[in-house]
Design a protein around this motif. Structure first.
Motif, short mmCIF file in Angstrom:
data_model
loop_
_atom_site.label_atom_id
_atom_site.label_comp_id
_atom_site.label_asym_id
_atom_site.label_seq_id
_atom_site.Cartn_x
_atom_site.Cartn_y
_atom_site.Cartn_z
N ARG A 344 101.93 48.27 30.66
CA ARG A 344 100.62 47.65 30.86
C ARG A 344 100.58 46.86 32.17
N VAL A 345 99.48 47.04 32.91
CA VAL A 345 99.20 46.26 34.12
C VAL A 345 98.11 45.25 33.77
N ALA A 346 98.37 43.99 34.02
CA ALA A 346 97.39 42.94 33.73
C ALA A 346 96.21 43.05 34.70
N PRO A 347 94.98 42.89 34.22
CA PRO A 347 93.81 42.95 35.11
C PRO A 347 93.90 42.03 36.31
N GLU A 348 94.47 40.84 36.13
CA GLU A 348 94.59 39.90 37.24
C GLU A 348 95.47 40.47 38.35
N LEU A 349 96.55 41.16 37.97
CA LEU A 349 97.42 41.77 38.98
C LEU A 349 96.70 42.91 39.70
N ARG A 351 93.54 43.22 40.21
CA ARG A 351 92.55 42.64 41.12
C ARG A 351 93.24 42.04 42.35
N ARG A 352 94.33 41.29 42.13
CA ARG A 352 94.99 40.62 43.24
C ARG A 352 95.53 41.62 44.25
N PHE A 353 96.08 42.72 43.77
CA PHE A 353 96.67 43.72 44.68
C PHE A 353 95.64 44.73 45.18
N GLY A 354 94.40 44.63 44.74
CA GLY A 354 93.40 45.59 45.18
C GLY A 354 93.78 47.00 44.80
N ALA A 355 94.36 47.16 43.61
CA ALA A 355 94.83 48.47 43.17
C ALA A 355 93.66 49.43 43.02
N GLY A 356 93.76 50.58 43.65
CA GLY A 356 92.69 51.57 43.57
C GLY A 356 92.97 52.63 42.54
N GLY A 357 92.03 53.54 42.40
CA GLY A 357 92.19 54.72 41.56
C GLY A 357 92.38 54.38 40.10
N PHE A 358 93.07 55.30 39.41
CA PHE A 358 93.25 55.16 37.96
C PHE A 358 94.12 53.96 37.59
N VAL A 359 95.00 53.53 38.48
CA VAL A 359 95.81 52.34 38.19
C VAL A 359 94.92 51.11 38.08
N GLY A 360 94.03 50.92 39.04
CA GLY A 360 93.13 49.77 39.02
C GLY A 360 92.05 49.89 37.96
N ALA A 362 92.00 51.51 35.19
CA ALA A 362 92.49 51.38 33.82
C ALA A 362 92.76 49.92 33.47
N ALA A 363 92.77 49.04 34.48
CA ALA A 363 93.03 47.61 34.28
C ALA A 363 91.84 46.77 34.74
N ASP A 392 97.31 50.37 30.23
CA ASP A 392 98.59 50.99 29.87
C ASP A 392 98.60 52.46 30.24
N VAL A 393 99.67 53.16 29.86
CA VAL A 393 99.76 54.60 30.15
C VAL A 393 98.57 55.34 29.55
#
Length: 503
Positions: A344-349, A351-360, A362-363, A392-393
């Motif tokens: 699981r990736v926390a939504p705050e992480l 957002r902070r990392f500007g994660a794109g695509g399905f990784v972001g 999904a969180a 999560d996955v």
């Protein structure tokens, strides 16, 4: 949301059509921008070096605009943005490896891309003979009953190299630290002095599974820098290629994730559909991966009537067969037992990392370049961006599932509205130095290209940033508290690009 002065954020309709104007800032202003990043006022898109300066691109979600700040290096030094905003740290380490610039105040100055095997140090700066390889200092971990498990860089499967250093207590992962850079190809150096044709070829080979997206981002940057009027039909054909690339990769990933959870049936069925997408691409555009089909000025392959029919038949088959595979996934308890709650990736992480695509997405990071920094033909299409809160996955699988459905819808919309006319504009790249920015939504997330041309129309500097730069660190966080045996599953659900990261 407060903008960090003195930046002016340019909306997508402007920076995609005209040269990009960077803002030169002082050391104090650069640090103020870094603190704004740390507060979450703006999002970091990238950070890169050039002759005598360092630049970073920023996105203001509220204004839906982009800005690029530039700070001059004094005696090869510049203030660290990474000390205030962790996602900048690896980018600063890459700048240090390539240019020799020192980020003052940085907490981590270990080498990142340079493993001591290039023969030179600082190849884009004041290059000199290399010193040879030395041991990499992994971060220390203290505690009782801890042991380390090194994995890679050579892996059992036919994949690219990367080293993963696990610290575990029993089977539970306490820390994962990555070591990347093994497939550094020197694309930044190869771009220097190249003409646009060669530059487009290099961009399209940055990450083989995203050749369309990289080609499009490079073309966007070049077209904006030179204010090239691209034929309307070319935009729509680019949209078809990008969605076909998204389909092929998402179908392959869904099957591969299930295979890593020991459910090979999904891999078999998804692989069949993926192969049909690739064969159709070869049939209608002349290349399975559609490489070199997008170039500055338009596209090099048109869609014939037979191609239209073949593409419609493909979409009809996916729509007919894919729902049964989704039901199979969603109703296989042993499979869901492996994917739900894992990695699981926390939504705050996110957002902070500007994660794109399905990784972001999904969180809970609701961002898609096609919608939020719109470009043709997506500004004329109906697009729904799937967002989940589980992170999560399983969540990353479901985002892919919904994006497969969206890609089928988008391709159908494009076919129904495809205009006629030419597909490639002619232009003269020589005449003035200029700079442009390209931002395209690849299947992993947003891809950025910064392009600077000299008076002869040759490349002075080209920086390419893969979405994996902001996703690899999140994989380290996602595996913590999980068992080592679940790492392949987590890793596949991220499917970060080694090649796109290492350049």
């Amino acid at each position: 949301m407060t903008q960090p002065p003195p930046l002016a954020f340019t909306r997508s309709r402007d920076f995609r059509r005209h040269p990009f104007a960077r803002t030169t800032v002082s050391d104090v202003e650069w640090s103020a921008i870094a603190r704004a990043l740390g507060r979450g006022d703006v999002t970091l898109l990238s950070l890169w070096g050039e002759d005598g300066a360092v630049s970073m691109a920023l996105h203001d979600p509220a204004a839906r605009g982009v800005a690029v700040a530039r700070v001059a290096t004094a005696q090869g030094r510049f203030p660290s943005a990474g000390r205030h905003h962790a996602p900048a740290q690896r980018l600063e380490r890459a700048v240090a490896d390539l240019f020799g610039f020192v980020a003052t105040g940085a907490g981590d100055r270990r080498k990142w891309l340079d493993h001591g095997r290039w023969g030179v140090v600082h190849p884009l700066g004041e290059a000199r003979a290399g010193r040879g390889a030395s041991a990499y200092a992994f971060l220390p971990v203290e505690g009782e009953s801890l042991h380390q498990v090194p994995v890679g860089p050579v892996h059992a499967g036919i994949i690219e190299p990367g080293h993963f250093r696990f610290t575990a207590q029993g089977e539970t992962v306490v820390r994962l630290e990555e070591r990347l850079g093994y497939v550094h190809k020197g694309i930044d150096a190869l771009m220097r002095g190249a003409d646009l044709s060669r530059g487009a070829e290099l961009a399209a080979r940055t990450s083989g599974d995203s050749t369309v997206a990289y080609g499009w981002a490079f073309a966007q940057a070049a077209e904006a820098a030179m204010e090239v009027e691209v034929p309307e039909r070319a935009f729509w054909l680019r949209g078809i290629m990008a969605e076909m690339e998204r389909l092929a990769n998402h179908l392959g990933d869904i099957g591969a994730i299930c295979n890593d959870a020991a459910f090979a049936m999904m891999l078999a069925h998804c692989s069949v559909l993926r192969e049909k997408v690739l064969r159709t691409a070869d049939e209608i555009f002349g290349h399975r991966l559609m490489r070199d089909r997008i170039v500055p000025g338009g596209v090099t392959a048109d869609l014939t009537r037979d191609g239209d029919e073949a593409l419609r038949a493909l979409i009809a088959e996916i729509r007919d067969r894919f729902p049964a595979l989704v039901d199979l996934y969603d109703n296989t308890a042993s499979l869901l037992d492996r994917t739900v709650g894992t990695g699981r990736v926390a939504p705050e992480l996110a957002r902070r990392f500007g994660a794109g695509g399905f990784v972001g997405r999904a969180a809970m990071r609701d961002f898609d370049t096609r919608r939020d920094l719109r470009y043709a033909p997506y500004d004329m299409l109906r697009l729904e961006v799937p967002v989940r809160d589980d992170g999560d996955v399983n969540g990353r699988v479901w985002v892919r599932i919904r994006e497969v459905e969206q890609s089928c819808s988008l391709i159908t919309q494009i076919l129904n509205g495809l205009p006629g006319g030419p597909v490639l504009a002619s232009f003269d790249p020589a005449g003035r130095s200029c700079e442009g920015l390209g931002l395209v939504e690849g299947f992993r997330g947003d891809i950025l290209v910064w392009l600077a041309l000299d008076d002869a129309g040759r490349i002075r500097r080209c920086h390419l940033r893969d979405p994996s730069w902001f996703q690899w660190p999140l994989l380290e966080a996602a595996i913590e508290g999980n068992i080592i045996a679940d790492f392949p599953l987590c890793n596949k659900s991220f499917n970060c690009s080694y090649s796109g990261h290492d350049l």
